[in-house]
Design a protein around this motif. Structure first.
Motif, PDB file in Angstrom:
ATOM      1  N   ILE C 230       0.842  -1.201   0.000  1.00 50.73           N
ATOM      2  CA  ILE C 230       0.000   0.000   0.000  1.00 50.73           C
ATOM      3  C   ILE C 230       0.871   1.242   0.000  1.00 50.73           C
ATOM      4  O   ILE C 230       0.587   2.218  -0.687  1.00 50.73           O
ATOM      5  CB  ILE C 230      -0.945  -0.016   1.210  1.00 50.73           C
ATOM      6  N   GLU C 234      -0.895   2.081  -3.855  1.00 50.99           N
ATOM      7  CA  GLU C 234      -2.145   1.604  -3.277  1.00 50.99           C
ATOM      8  C   GLU C 234      -3.024   0.922  -4.322  1.00 50.99           C
ATOM      9  O   GLU C 234      -3.660  -0.098  -4.067  1.00 50.99           O
ATOM     10  CB  GLU C 234      -2.875   2.785  -2.650  1.00 50.99           C
ATOM     11  N   THR C 244      -7.496  -2.785   0.907  1.00 50.73           N
ATOM     12  CA  THR C 244      -6.680  -1.676   1.419  1.00 50.73           C
ATOM     13  C   THR C 244      -7.266  -1.087   2.692  1.00 50.73           C
ATOM     14  O   THR C 244      -6.514  -0.677   3.571  1.00 50.73           O
ATOM     15  CB  THR C 244      -6.547  -0.573   0.363  1.00 50.73           C
ATOM     16  N   LYS C 248      -5.149  -0.931   6.063  1.00 49.29           N
ATOM     17  CA  LYS C 248      -4.783   0.358   6.666  1.00 49.29           C
ATOM     18  C   LYS C 248      -5.352   0.477   8.069  1.00 49.29           C
ATOM     19  O   LYS C 248      -4.695   0.995   8.981  1.00 49.29           O
ATOM     20  CB  LYS C 248      -5.280   1.501   5.780  1.00 49.29           C
TER      21      LYS C 248
END
Lengths: 341, 344, 388
Positions: C230, C234, C244, C248
């Protein structure tokens, strides 16, 4: 839309089609990038998408890969309707915020001005929100099916598309430059690995075995793509041609049913182009893959494609076998230029 | 073009009237026991301070939005550039020997004009220099690098002012006497408030004309759209970006001068808070959009003053940041911006 | 660029055979947890002995030094957590101190006479970390969809709001005055006290060892690779099947957890919690530590945080005290502490311009950052496809 009417008839759909695109239209502001594209990819076929620059090939790719939502139309992958314009999307935020707000409201009403009680209820509401919001953002499968039952539809995201068996490469190579070739492929295997962060932290035997096996498998993908012995090279240090191969290896690591290749031979010399062409052929015969190819090199396209679709200015102007396309006067006029008389 | 200006003017006039009514309504909420005329008077007075504070935020927000529009960098140091502006103006006025209100109107106007000119030029040069030395070398670096550099520059600016001038708040000269007032609907409003609002509006209109109508403005817009294409068309990218920083920082300098005149009190770390709020304003208006930044600035000023009138002054910051988070979550493009939310 | 390849085993552990040091690390690579424990034990024993030697013994007594090391340990912990967010996942979090505050207040409220609740320290370590993680997720969920620089601003705002909330909620948190009389940890037969910093020291060393092992294992797992992917690109990560948002969020949550842990420890060490301990300067200091140590490099960040803390809270302070009575013109009048942020600022700018890999880079990271300079086409922003 006389042009659409004149286009070659759509390939009849069969149950064994990997991808069915129904009248995909994509507008960027006033610009129509794609207009009512009908498109079918049969299983284990190699289908090419050709057309002059700006014909909408990459846009179509990005629509399939879940990167840009179509303005209208839908896409089915292996019989699953995955991409279509959102429906009732406004309902979703209500779903997220209503429960915590309700709890907070009840809290305020119940606790009768006692600020400490209100705070406790507030904490409860916050807890609820911290459970709901991340779930809603991460969109796991059960959440998707839940909101679909409420009549909400949102297109699948790129990672969902990968999950349903589509791997892709990019026109302008997009590798993880500061990671090694092997690590790049390992990221591609992300969805195929099962060990959780907890496994990793505890270094469970399962995790170690999986990692070990994953590295062996990743090395095999590298080898398949012709990158034997390049495992520990940082992606950014690989020569251009090898970067293209690495992207293919990474896409293969997703174990896709359908592989989207966006100009895989761009910028390569004839020898490298030949190798990539051979590789694409092997992907079908050895791995049973279906391939959708965007390509400018006509020798590659004519050599390996089962069917070819021609786009021009966002419209499908022809569809057929390489032989048919070669003879199609509209293609010759719009794409290859008018033949010298 | 004329239609666009007319439409903008109409929107602005509408917003002014509606926000005025809203402020009176909020004042009534905050002080329910008072008589109607009192509420109108207080509301009007508050409204004018909201306009003043809003004007300051709007001027700072313009710098954020211009820089972001052209190189997609959140210039964290911009709030501190504004702070330096306040101190430069302070140094100019005190070194000329003006510590308080100036009685003679022509002299006052002259000194103010001089102050604005010098502050804006100095700050513009400072901004362009920051760009040259701290950001330009990193233009092709990973995105995180210039952001971190910007934070570093912000530290440096604050600390230099702290060490060179003062660790604690300094009284800045209030050249325009607060005795000049006008009365509207029972509210006695300092003329200074109106003056600040007008200066800000003039600067913003000048910016609009510049960006919309000149060759440099066109270069800026084309660079913002597509840097490589602009370069191919013969636009000098480095110069254009430097000019963007110059203008943005000059506007922040003007805002700093105004802040000093208005608050009469400046401190080395005032740029942090103001910068954050101005950034919120830029986001609220749709980052990259100058008109949006101006509107956003006034909106933030309004929210801040409204928080005071409704007795929530301690929650001012929290309110502003809640607005920021809500906007970013629900409408990341801001009120007037284009879609900028990242999809993945 | 070709270089000698390692053996098959080498390639499978991701290490390479370059020199003897690397070969040593390669050996430890296979038993890394043991290596980390050994290293931490060595450092933990060596530090209190080193400070008895001349240049250091001049600054403080050994007890004060150990107390300083405890303070440094808190910042090392914080920096390690922020490193996951900034260095591995590439998310710029500027309000990191907020989670520190949340951890500290969780402990302060549940283990003091303020509410009369006295939950023991040890379970509270986990509770505080979890509460901070919860807040991390709560903040991350709506904002992680945004592009990186927006995230920076939102976290900055969050970092500002949290102390304001603690300040303004007088009834709940005693406002500006903070909570005093926070419980110290307790273990049978051992006294944790201001005059006896050793038990705290041992606790901190154990905590750091565990966190280090945990972070290394995560970094080399599927999750760690997803974080780095990422950070690198990304869009490509998403197109490789990485969710993602989840990834995250996990980075954010893990960062917050570490911060919460540090908060609980800090509250029990100072027996006092107040909003002004958690201002934005704390967040920025931690960020500076991560950047100086070398983003994404676990050991580098740990050493960077330690060095910065010691320089800031011992060397600068003592230098001022030392120079003042000497009456050297100019030098004696400088309060070095005042220049702390100037130094940070210059350091941050200089690091980004000259040495982006940090002061203590791992050999691998140095290779990454210096091999392909000027390769600007590789920046994902530059080569972004026309998506919107």
């Amino acid at each position: 839309m006389t042009a659409t009417a004149q286009a070659a008839p759509a390939v009849p759909e069969t149950p064994d089609d990997v991808l069915i695109a129904r009248s995909i239209t994509k507008q960027f502001g006033g610009l129509v990038a794609l207009r009512n594209i009908e498109f079918v990819i049969p299983r284990r076929a190699i289908v090419s998408l050709i057309g002059p620059n700006g014909a909408g090939k990459t846009t179509f790719f990005n629509v399939i890969a879940g990167l840009i939502p179509p303005t209208s139309g839908s896409i089915e992958l292996s019989g699953m309707r995955l991409i279509a314009p959102a429906r009732r999307a406004w309902l979703e935020p209500l779903l997220w915020f209503a429960p915590p707000l309700l709890v907070l409201l009840i809290g305020i009403l119940v606790s009768g001005g006692n600020i400490q009680l209100v705070a406790l209820w507030g904490l409860l509401a916050l807890l609820l929100a911290t459970l709901i919001l991340p779930t809603a953002m991460a969109r796991p499968a059960w959440y998707e099916s839940f909101i679909r039952r409420l009549g909400i539809f949102r297109s699948a995201r790129p990672n969902d598309i990968v999950r349903s068996g589509v791997g892709r490469t990019f026109q302008n190579i997009r590798l993880f430059h500061n990671m090694t070739a092997l690590e790049n492929v390992l990221v591609g295997m992300h969805l195929k690995l099962r060990s959780t962060p907890v496994d990793a932290v505890l270094s469970t035997p399962r995790h170690r075995a999986e990692e070990e096996e994953a590295r062996v498998r990743a090395a095999r993908y590298l080898e398949l793509a012709g990158l034997r012995g390049r495992d520990d090279e940082l992606a950014r240090n690989l020569p251009y041609g090898d970067q293209r191969r690495l992207e293919i290896a990474r896409a293969l690591a997703c174990e896709p049913v359908l592989l989207l290749l966006d100009e895989p031979t761009a910028g390569m010399n004839p020898r490298e182009t030949g190798e990539i062409t051979a590789l694409i052929g092997r992907l079908r015969t050895e791995l049973g893959l279906t391939v959708l190819l965007i390509e400018h090199d006509m020798r590659v396209v004519m050599g390996i494609s089962d069917r070819i679709t021609v786009l021009d200015q966002g419209e499908r102007i022809a569809e057929g076998t390489p032989e048919e396309i070669r003879r199609n006067p509209r293609v010759i006029e719009a794409y290859l230029g008018k033949p010298p008389s | 073009m004329t239609f666009r200006i007319l439409r903008l003017a109409l929107i602005a006039a509408g917003a002014l009237v509606i926000s005025w009514l809203l402020m009176i309504g909020l004042t009534w909420l905050g002080t329910r026991s008072e008589s109607f005329s009192n509420v109108v008077a207080t509301g009007t007075a508050q409204y004018f301070s909201a306009l003043t504070i809003g004007a300051i935020y709007a001027l700072i927000a313009l710098g954020y939005t211009m820089v972001y529009g052209i190189i997609e960098l959140i210039n964290f140091a911009h709030g501190d550039v504004f702070m330096v502006g306040a101190f430069v103006a302070y140094l100019i006025f005190t070194s000329l020997g003006f510590g308080g209100a100036i009685k003679s109107i022509p002299l006052l106007i002259g000194i103010l004009l001089l102050g604005f000119l010098v502050t804006m030029v100095v700050l513009g040069v400072l901004g362009a220099a920051i760009e040259r030395f701290a950001y330009r070398p990193l233009r092709n670096a990973p995105r995180l690098a210039p952001l971190i550099t910007a934070i570093g520059v912000s530290f440096i600016l604050q600390n230099v002012v702290q060490v060179l001038i003062s660790n604690s708040p300094v009284p800045s000269p209030q050249l325009v006497s607060l005795e000049y007032r006008f009365t509207l609907l029972g509210a006695s409003v300092p003329l200074l408030n109106l003056l600040i609002f007008l200066v800000a509006v003039v600067l913003m209109i000048a910016l609009q004309v510049f960006v919309g109508g000149t060759r440099l403005g066109r270069a800026m817009r084309s660079t913002a759209q597509d840097r490589e294409a602009a370069q191919l068309m013969g636009v000098n990218i480095n110069a254009t970006i430097a000019i963007t920083f110059f203008i943005g920082s000059a506007l922040a300098g003007a805002a700093g001068l105004i802040y000093g005149l208005y608050k009469g009190n400046i401190v080395f770390n005032l740029g942090f808070d103001a910068g954050l709020k101005a950034f919120t304003a830029a986001v609220l208006g749709g980052i990259g959009n100058t008109v949006g930044a101006a509107l956003g600035g006034f909106a933030i000023g309004f929210i801040e003053v409204a928080a005071v009138t409704t007795g929530l002054s301690r929650w001012q910051e929290a309110l502003v940041f809640s607005v920021l988070i809500l906007v970013l979550v629900f409408r990341p493009a801001g009120i007037l911006g284009q879609q900028i939310g990242e999809r993945a | 660029m070709t270089r000698q390849r390692g053996t098959v085993e080498d390639s499978e552990t991701g290490a390479t055979a370059l020199g003897s040091t690397d070969r040593l690390f390669d050996f430890f690579g296979r038993h890394r947890s043991v290596a980390i424990m050994a290293a931490m034990l060595l450092v933990a024993i060596a530090l209190p002995l080193i400070v008895l030697a001349p240049p250091f013994s001049g600054f403080n007594t050994q007890g004060v030094w150990i107390d300083n090391f405890n303070g440094a340990g808190i910042y090392v912990l914080l920096a390690l957590g922020l490193n996951v967010v900034v260095g591995l996942a590439g998310l710029l979090d500027l309000g990191y101190a907020a989670f520190f505050a949340i951890g500290a207040y969780t402990y302060g409220l549940l283990a003091s006479s303020f509410y009369g609740i006295h939950v023991p320290f040890w379970p509270m370590l986990i509770v505080g970390a979890l509460v901070a993680a919860l807040f991390g997720i709560a903040l991350g969920a709506p904002t992680l969809r945004l592009r990186g620089d927006y995230l920076a601003i939102v976290t900055l705002g969050f970092g500002e709001i949290v102390p304001v909330v603690f300040t303004n909620s007088d009834a709940l948190t005693n406002g500006t005055n903070g909570i005093s009389g926070v419980d110290r940890p307790s273990l049978p037969g051992i006294i944790f006290g201001a005059s006896n910093p050793v038990p705290f020291y041992v606790t901190m060393v154990v905590m750091l060892t565990i966190v280090l092992i945990l972070l290394y294992r995560l970094q080399d797992s599927r999750l760690g690779r997803a974080w780095m992917a990422i950070r690198e690109d990304e869009l490509a990560a998403a197109s490789s099947g990485v969710n993602t948002i989840t990834t995250k969020l996990l980075a954010f949550a893990l960062g917050a957890t570490t911060s919460g842990l540090a908060g609980v420890f800090a509250a029990s060490r100072l027996v006092f919690v107040s909003p002004d301990q958690f201002g934005f300067t704390v967040s920025f200091t931690i960020l500076a530590m991560v950047v100086l140590g070398g983003m994404g490099n676990i050991w580098g960040v740990a050493i960077g945080a330690f060095v910065v803390f010691i320089v800031q809270s011992v060397v600068l302070k003592q230098l001022t005290n030392f120079l003042q009575p000497l009456n050297i013109p100019f030098l004696s009048s400088i309060d070095f502490l005042q220049y702390q942020f100037l130094l940070f600022g210059i350091a941050l700018v200089a690091m980004m311009l000259l040495r982006p890999e940090g002061l203590f880079p791992s050999s691998r990271r140095r290779r990454e950052l210096h091999t392909a300079q000027g390769d600007d086409l590789s920046s994902p922003q530059e080569s972004a496809e026309p998506l919107t």
